[in-house]
Design a protein around this motif. Structure first.
Motif, PDB file in Angstrom:
ATOM      1  N   LYS A   1     -10.709  55.921 -27.011  1.00 21.07           N
ATOM      2  CA  LYS A   1     -10.923  55.852 -25.571  1.00 21.07           C
ATOM      3  C   LYS A   1     -12.397  55.576 -25.279  1.00 21.07           C
ATOM      4  O   LYS A   1     -13.295  56.088 -25.953  1.00 21.07           O
ATOM      5  N   SER A   2     -12.618  54.762 -24.267  1.00 18.77           N
ATOM      6  CA  SER A   2     -13.984  54.488 -23.846  1.00 18.77           C
ATOM      7  C   SER A   2     -14.573  55.724 -23.168  1.00 18.77           C
ATOM      8  O   SER A   2     -13.860  56.667 -22.812  1.00 18.77           O
ATOM      9  N   ARG A   3     -15.889  55.697 -22.990  1.00 23.65           N
ATOM     10  CA  ARG A   3     -16.549  56.835 -22.337  1.00 23.65           C
ATOM     11  C   ARG A   3     -16.026  56.996 -20.908  1.00 23.65           C
ATOM     12  O   ARG A   3     -15.845  58.122 -20.424  1.00 23.65           O
ATOM     13  N   LYS A   4     -15.763  55.896 -20.242  1.00 30.36           N
ATOM     14  CA  LYS A   4     -15.224  55.954 -18.874  1.00 30.36           C
ATOM     15  C   LYS A   4     -13.842  56.597 -18.863  1.00 30.36           C
ATOM     16  O   LYS A   4     -13.536  57.423 -17.992  1.00 30.36           O
ATOM     17  N   GLU A   5     -13.012  56.212 -19.828  1.00 23.66           N
ATOM     18  CA  GLU A   5     -11.669  56.795 -19.909  1.00 23.66           C
ATOM     19  C   GLU A   5     -11.742  58.280 -20.231  1.00 23.66           C
ATOM     20  O   GLU A   5     -10.974  59.081 -19.690  1.00 23.66           O
ATOM     21  N   GLN A   6     -12.645  58.661 -21.106  1.00 27.07           N
ATOM     22  CA  GLN A   6     -12.815  60.065 -21.454  1.00 27.07           C
ATOM     23  C   GLN A   6     -13.262  60.876 -20.234  1.00 27.07           C
ATOM     24  O   GLN A   6     -12.791  61.980 -19.993  1.00 27.07           O
ATOM     25  N   HIS A   7     -14.190  60.312 -19.469  1.00 26.33           N
ATOM     26  CA  HIS A   7     -14.676  60.992 -18.266  1.00 26.33           C
ATOM     27  C   HIS A   7     -13.553  61.132 -17.238  1.00 26.33           C
ATOM     28  O   HIS A   7     -13.411  62.189 -16.601  1.00 26.33           O
TER      29      HIS A   7
END
Length: 205
Positions: free
Chosen positions: A4-10
């Motif tokens: 998962k990208s950092r945006k998805e994780q956030h």
């Protein structure tokens, strides 16, 4: 497995934080007395972030309700899995369900507010999705091992689900919850005794 990208994780972390806070507030205050702005503030997110994940308070509650149902089903499976045979697994799972009916979060979210907020049909649909298969598979396993006589499993599963839901509602709405639970447990004990007795071979005259 995709990372998962950092945006998805956030985004996932924000959603989980909202669900966690909303569950606590819905359980403590009930749906009517929980403000969506308070959920956002306590979760330390903006209202815009909340509305990005959930259309409105009802959508947030629906997500909390389904999450609660999923966790409840998992806990019942975990409780039952320790037993050595299908009959005792079914009995233990049902006992764990009745124990959960004394949990304030389960009472308020699943048994009191969900039918009123989401409507009876939607509540029943979710209940069926998470619990009917557990009962059906438990009954089939009991039939396979010979502790219950062969019979139409789906019909019996639906009937037992209805009985357990009504028992759960009785406990959640009772003035004396512990006393109501004891009465429901006794009825369940008699029901299970009848199911098992029917599987015993007739000894004859």
């Amino acid at each position: 497995m995709a990372v998962k990208s950092r945006k998805e994780q956030h985004s996932e972390a924000t959603r989980n934080a909202l669900l966690k806070v909303a569950r606590r507030l819905f359980a403590e205050r009930g749906y009517a007395d929980t403000g969506i702005e308070d959920v956002a503030r306590r979760a330390r997110v903006t209202r815009g972030a909340l509305y990005h994940h959930f259309r409105d308070k009802q959508a947030l509650f629906a997500a909390v309700f389904e999450d609660e149902e999923r966790k409840l089903a998992q806990s019942l499976v975990a409780a039952a899995s320790a037993e050595p045979d299908a009959w005792r697994r079914m009995v233990r799972g049902c006992a764990a369900f009745l124990d959960a009916c004394l949990n304030p979060a389960v009472q308020r979210i699943v048994l009191i507010d969900a039918p009123a907020v989401l409507g009876w049909e939607r509540w029943r649909k979710v209940e069926t999705e998470y619990n009917l298969r557990l009962i059906h598979d438990g009954l089939q396993a009991c039939i396979d091992e010979g502790s219950i006589e062969p019979q139409p499993v789906l019909a019996l599963a639906h009937m037992l689900l209805g009985a357990f839901n009504e028992g759960a509602m009785m406990i959640a709405h009772a003035d004396d919850e512990a006393a109501a639970k004891r009465e429901v447990e006794e009825s369940v004990r008699r029901l299970f005794s009848a199911l098992k007795a029917a599987a015993r071979p007739d000894p004859g005259p």
